[in-house]
Design a protein around this motif. Structure first.
Motif, PDB file in Angstrom:
ATOM      1  N   ILE A 293       0.856  -1.183   0.000  1.00  0.00           N
ATOM      2  CA  ILE A 293       0.000   0.000   0.000  1.00  0.00           C
ATOM      3  C   ILE A 293       0.893   1.233   0.000  1.00  0.00           C
ATOM      4  CG2 ILE A 293      -1.786   1.303   1.218  1.00  0.00           C
ATOM      5  CD1 ILE A 293      -2.737  -1.318   2.475  1.00  0.00           C
ATOM      6  N   LEU A 294       0.722   2.068  -1.027  1.00  0.00           N
ATOM      7  CA  LEU A 294       1.442   3.338  -1.120  1.00  0.00           C
ATOM      8  C   LEU A 294       0.465   4.458  -0.801  1.00  0.00           C
ATOM      9  CD1 LEU A 294       3.424   2.749  -4.440  1.00  0.00           C
ATOM     10  CD2 LEU A 294       4.114   2.190  -2.106  1.00  0.00           C
ATOM     11  N   ARG A 295       0.840   5.315   0.143  1.00  0.00           N
ATOM     12  CA  ARG A 295      -0.091   6.324   0.629  1.00  0.00           C
ATOM     13  C   ARG A 295       0.423   7.747   0.364  1.00  0.00           C
ATOM     14  NH1 ARG A 295      -0.993   4.365   6.664  1.00  0.00           N
ATOM     15  NH2 ARG A 295      -1.705   6.540   6.816  1.00  0.00           N
ATOM     16  N   PHE A 296      -0.487   8.598  -0.100  1.00  0.00           N
ATOM     17  CA  PHE A 296      -0.187  10.005  -0.363  1.00  0.00           C
ATOM     18  C   PHE A 296      -1.275  10.862   0.284  1.00  0.00           C
ATOM     19  CE2 PHE A 296       1.628   7.514  -3.775  1.00  0.00           C
ATOM     20  CZ  PHE A 296       2.865   8.104  -4.018  1.00  0.00           C
ATOM     21  N   GLY A 297      -0.965  12.140   0.526  1.00  0.00           N
ATOM     22  CA  GLY A 297      -1.948  13.059   1.076  1.00  0.00           C
ATOM     23  C   GLY A 297      -2.148  12.862   2.566  1.00  0.00           C
ATOM     24  N   ALA A 298      -3.204  13.510   3.082  1.00  0.00           N
ATOM     25  CA  ALA A 298      -3.494  13.466   4.514  1.00  0.00           C
ATOM     26  C   ALA A 298      -4.120  12.127   4.904  1.00  0.00           C
ATOM     27  CB  ALA A 298      -4.437  14.612   4.881  1.00  0.00           C
ATOM     28  N   GLN A 299      -4.242  11.923   6.212  1.00  0.00           N
ATOM     29  CA  GLN A 299      -4.891  10.720   6.723  1.00  0.00           C
ATOM     30  C   GLN A 299      -6.302  10.630   6.141  1.00  0.00           C
ATOM     31  OE1 GLN A 299      -3.588   8.360   8.644  1.00  0.00           O
ATOM     32  NE2 GLN A 299      -5.440   7.144   8.854  1.00  0.00           N
ATOM     33  N   PRO A 300      -6.689   9.480   5.583  1.00  0.00           N
ATOM     34  CA  PRO A 300      -8.025   9.353   4.987  1.00  0.00           C
ATOM     35  C   PRO A 300      -9.147   9.611   5.985  1.00  0.00           C
ATOM     36  CG  PRO A 300      -6.607   7.568   4.262  1.00  0.00           C
ATOM     37  CD  PRO A 300      -5.858   8.293   5.344  1.00  0.00           C
ATOM     38  N   VAL A 301     -10.278  10.050   5.459  1.00  0.00           N
ATOM     39  CA  VAL A 301     -11.471  10.305   6.258  1.00  0.00           C
ATOM     40  C   VAL A 301     -12.269   9.021   6.456  1.00  0.00           C
ATOM     41  CG1 VAL A 301     -13.647  11.591   6.353  1.00  0.00           C
ATOM     42  CG2 VAL A 301     -11.599  12.655   5.374  1.00  0.00           C
ATOM     43  N   SER A 302     -12.331   8.202   5.413  1.00  0.00           N
ATOM     44  CA  SER A 302     -13.192   7.019   5.383  1.00  0.00           C
ATOM     45  C   SER A 302     -12.850   6.026   6.492  1.00  0.00           C
ATOM     46  CB  SER A 302     -13.047   6.330   4.020  1.00  0.00           C
ATOM     47  OG  SER A 302     -13.582   5.028   4.058  1.00  0.00           O
ATOM     48  N   PHE A 405     -21.319  14.132   8.422  1.00  0.00           N
ATOM     49  CA  PHE A 405     -21.736  13.183   7.385  1.00  0.00           C
ATOM     50  C   PHE A 405     -21.390  13.590   5.955  1.00  0.00           C
ATOM     51  CE2 PHE A 405     -24.801  10.629  10.106  1.00  0.00           C
ATOM     52  CZ  PHE A 405     -24.095   9.450   9.922  1.00  0.00           C
ATOM     53  N   PRO A 406     -21.487  14.861   5.550  1.00  0.00           N
ATOM     54  CA  PRO A 406     -21.191  15.182   4.141  1.00  0.00           C
ATOM     55  C   PRO A 406     -19.819  14.708   3.674  1.00  0.00           C
ATOM     56  CG  PRO A 406     -22.345  17.013   5.126  1.00  0.00           C
ATOM     57  CD  PRO A 406     -22.067  16.041   6.250  1.00  0.00           C
ATOM     58  N   ALA A 407     -18.794  14.830   4.512  1.00  0.00           N
ATOM     59  CA  ALA A 407     -17.453  14.390   4.126  1.00  0.00           C
ATOM     60  C   ALA A 407     -17.408  12.889   3.880  1.00  0.00           C
ATOM     61  CB  ALA A 407     -16.447  14.761   5.212  1.00  0.00           C
ATOM     62  N   ARG A 408     -18.305  12.149   4.521  1.00  0.00           N
ATOM     63  CA  ARG A 408     -18.351  10.695   4.370  1.00  0.00           C
ATOM     64  C   ARG A 408     -19.353  10.274   3.291  1.00  0.00           C
ATOM     65  NH1 ARG A 408     -17.091  12.378   9.333  1.00  0.00           N
ATOM     66  NH2 ARG A 408     -15.659  11.140  10.622  1.00  0.00           N
ATOM     67  N   ASP A 409     -20.470  11.001   3.224  1.00  0.00           N
ATOM     68  CA  ASP A 409     -21.517  10.615   2.281  1.00  0.00           C
ATOM     69  C   ASP A 409     -21.097  10.805   0.826  1.00  0.00           C
ATOM     70  OD1 ASP A 409     -23.245   9.770   4.221  1.00  0.00           O
ATOM     71  OD2 ASP A 409     -24.489  11.575   4.231  1.00  0.00           O
ATOM     72  N   MET A 410     -20.187  11.727   0.558  1.00  0.00           N
ATOM     73  CA  MET A 410     -19.718  11.878  -0.823  1.00  0.00           C
ATOM     74  C   MET A 410     -19.045  10.594  -1.293  1.00  0.00           C
ATOM     75  SD  MET A 410     -19.405  13.638  -3.590  1.00  0.00           S
ATOM     76  CE  MET A 410     -19.444  15.417  -3.493  1.00  0.00           C
ATOM     77  N   SER A 411     -18.222   9.985  -0.432  1.00  0.00           N
ATOM     78  CA  SER A 411     -17.559   8.729  -0.795  1.00  0.00           C
ATOM     79  C   SER A 411     -18.547   7.585  -0.934  1.00  0.00           C
ATOM     80  CB  SER A 411     -16.513   8.352   0.265  1.00  0.00           C
ATOM     81  OG  SER A 411     -15.474   9.289   0.315  1.00  0.00           O
ATOM     82  N   LEU A 412     -19.598   7.623  -0.134  1.00  0.00           N
ATOM     83  CA  LEU A 412     -20.550   6.510  -0.102  1.00  0.00           C
ATOM     84  C   LEU A 412     -21.593   6.604  -1.214  1.00  0.00           C
ATOM     85  CD1 LEU A 412     -21.208   4.005   1.639  1.00  0.00           C
ATOM     86  CD2 LEU A 412     -22.768   5.454   2.962  1.00  0.00           C
ATOM     87  N   PHE A 413     -22.095   7.806  -1.485  1.00  0.00           N
ATOM     88  CA  PHE A 413     -23.213   7.961  -2.404  1.00  0.00           C
ATOM     89  C   PHE A 413     -22.891   8.724  -3.695  1.00  0.00           C
ATOM     90  CE2 PHE A 413     -25.223   7.846   1.866  1.00  0.00           C
ATOM     91  CZ  PHE A 413     -26.047   6.756   1.707  1.00  0.00           C
TER      92      PHE A 413
END
Length: 574
Positions: A293-302, A405-413
């Motif tokens: 696993i190669l990781r870039f950017g900030a810590q994920p939200v999901s 929720f909006p920060a999470r719901d974008m990934s989900l829906f």
């Protein structure tokens, strides 16, 4: 000092500062009115090269500056008077520091001989933000000495360069004694001179060569049979064109890419959507088990993605900006400072085509299942709003997501692949969300969409005072589900005797009346068939418009749980 020199001293000092910032390429200033900051305010207003924004609420002003810098990568300047005015910047200072956004604070203060004596509107402003700023300078009282003027100019340059290169906040504290206002004729003279100094901004790009990595490193990477690339939210200096090397790396390794909203990554066939749904299930995670696993950017939200990384036994390499430790899951095995785009040699990865195909099958199967769950029905749900609206985004537009929720719901829906998406994930608070979106609009001059919950919207209601400054279409979609429903994800939700009053905190505010009080266009949506036509109309209308969607909290949570429990039926390698 002659009387005229004394009268003009504070303004002349401030003009030196303002001109130096202009030469460094700063173009936006957000001013909150006050007496002690009069000289700074007049100096900026007398320079036609600056776009001035007057915002009476300092907290809202600071988040507007944050939004401007998020979009442009260039710091905006905040000007305020002494006392608690500057303290109101603190939430945005924290967010800017932790999310890597440049910002400059220019605070007015009483002179040293008046401090500590109980004088009105006086607090200790020296390093008031503690260790959060990347640069602090006490500018001292105005004076005519050549060395002092040179130092002020240098401090201005330091503020801009530290803020941009170290991706954070620079704070300069100015001590002023009366008189604050210059002679009228001197103000006019300076304004005329400033008009002759106008010039195009300098190039802001910080030149970086490609980052070379050794043969051993590449040998380890290309030997991976199940590589995965994860990209969390980006900092203000990251733009899609700068991150194209990540897709080149993915193509070399034949790796799927999980790019969260706000990752500033271009669209690609290797990008995977729907991961926040199908990676919640442990069996699905086992089916999609990576060996690198190669990781870039900030810590994920999901949460699903963080669970995946925490439970994975794969080697995890975290590529980070110097000085930024983005490994909240504590799952990284190696941490490498990025000094520029990674130079990719002529190598070929060992992954089979079936590895990426398995992820794409998971994406497609989840998408079919999600569409089945989102069949229009009454009552209205948060998920249906995201699904419908993201399929109608205007071209060349930006999206701002509130936390919770909006920060999470974008990934989900939602459909966000390759979209220009912003979030305040440094400290992940609900402060200043609408103000940040307004800043993004003012800087980008693009159409925009903000998804925000009712509590976060009310938390920043003073942002509505500056709605008239928005020229381009900005649709504020308020997901009104009657309170802070994010807490329904937590075990405290089961303590029903305490939960509603102390956590969900239902509100009864008439948002339509709040909008009407501010002279803002408001549309109420309560049925599924209203979503598309209302948004289609609003996204073409200039100015800020509130689209209030009355969603059902229980039904919305049922849909989320259904998607989180989705089980894949795949055979890896098929």
């Amino acid at each position: 000092m002659p009387d005229d020199n004394l009268q003009n001293a504070a303004f002349k000092w401030s003009t030196t500062f303002v001109r130096a910032l202009y030469e460094e390429g700063v173009r936006h200033v957000i001013i909150s009115p006050g007496s002690r900051s009069t000289a700074l305010t007049l100096a900026f207003s007398a320079h036609p090269g600056f776009k001035t924004h007057v915002i009476i609420d300092e907290r809202s002003a600071a988040f507007t500056a944050l939004g401007i810098a998020k979009e442009s990568g260039i710091p905006a300047v905040l000007v305020c008077t002494s006392g608690t005015a500057v303290a109101n910047y603190f939430p945005a200072v924290i967010e800017a520091t932790q999310s890597g956004v440049p910002m400059i604070v220019a605070s007015a203060d009483r002179p040293p001989h008046q401090r500590g004596l109980g004088a009105s509107q006086t607090i200790d402003q020296l390093k008031i933000f503690g260790d959060y700023p990347v640069f602090f300078h006490e500018a001292g009282e105005p004076n005519e000495r050549e060395q002092s003027t040179k130092r002020l100019k240098m401090a201005s340059r330091q503020a801009v360069q530290h803020a941009m290169e170290q991706e954070g906040v620079a704070h300069l504290n100015f001590a002023f004694s009366k008189p604050f206002e210059p002679k009228a004729e001197y103000l006019e003279e300076v304004e005329f001179e400033n008009g002759k100094l106008l010039q195009p901004p300098p190039s802001y790009s910080i030149k970086q060569g490609n980052m070379e990595l050794g043969e051993t490193f590449w040998s380890d990477l290309v030997s991976a049979e199940r590589p995965l690339i994860v990209v969390g939210p980006a900092s203000a200096s990251d733009h899609p064109e700068k991150n194209e090397y990540i897709h080149e790396l993915a193509q070399t390794l034949k790796a799927p890419v999980i790019a969260e909203p706000g990752a500033a990554l271009p669209s690609s066939p290797q990008n995977i959507q729907g991961f926040d749904g199908f990676l919640r299930n442990e069996k699905n995670r086992n089916l999609l088990n990576a060996d690198l696993i190669l990781r870039f950017g900030a810590q994920p939200v999901s949460k699903a993605l963080n669970l995946y990384m925490e439970q994975s036994e794969a080697m995890q390499i975290v590529f980070r900006r110097a000085g930024r430790w983005n490994d909240g899951s504590l799952s990284g095995h190696k941490h490498i400072d990025l000094t520029g785009p990674i130079a990719i040699p002529e190598v070929t990865g060992s992954a089979q085509e079936s590895w990426l195909a398995t992820w794409k099958q998971a994406e497609q199967a989840f998408n079919v299942f999600r569409n089945e769950q989102l069949e229009p029905s009454t009552p209205l749900t948060d998920g249906l709003i995201f699904s419908t609206v993201t399929n109608q985004f205007p071209d060349e537009s930006f999206t701002m997501l509130s936390n919770s929720f909006p920060a999470r719901d974008m990934s989900l829906f939602g459909d966000f692949d390759g979209r220009e998406v912003y979030m305040n994930r440094g400290a992940a608070g609900i402060d200043g969300i609408t103000s940040t979106a307004i800043g993004l609009s003012l800087s980008s001059q693009k159409p925009g969409v903000l998804f925000v919950g009712d509590i976060a919207f009310l938390h920043d209601s003073n942002a509505l005072l500056q709605a008239a400054s928005v020229d381009k279409p900005l649709v504020v979609i308020v997901l009104n589900n009657g309170g802070g429903t994010i807490f329904r994800m937590l075990p405290v939700h089961d303590i029903r005797s305490k939960y509603t009053e102390y956590f969900e905190t239902p509100q009864q505010v008439k948002i339509a009346a709040l909008c009407r009080a501010h002279g803002i266009h408001h549309t109420l949506v309560s049925k599924p068939d209203q979503i598309a036509p209302v948004f289609h109309k609003l996204k073409k209308r200039n100015g800020l418009h509130v689209m209030e969607c009355m969603t059902d909290a229980e039904k919305s949570m049922e849909q989320r749980h259904a998607l989180w429990n989705f089980k894949l039926k795949l055979n890896p390698g098929s």
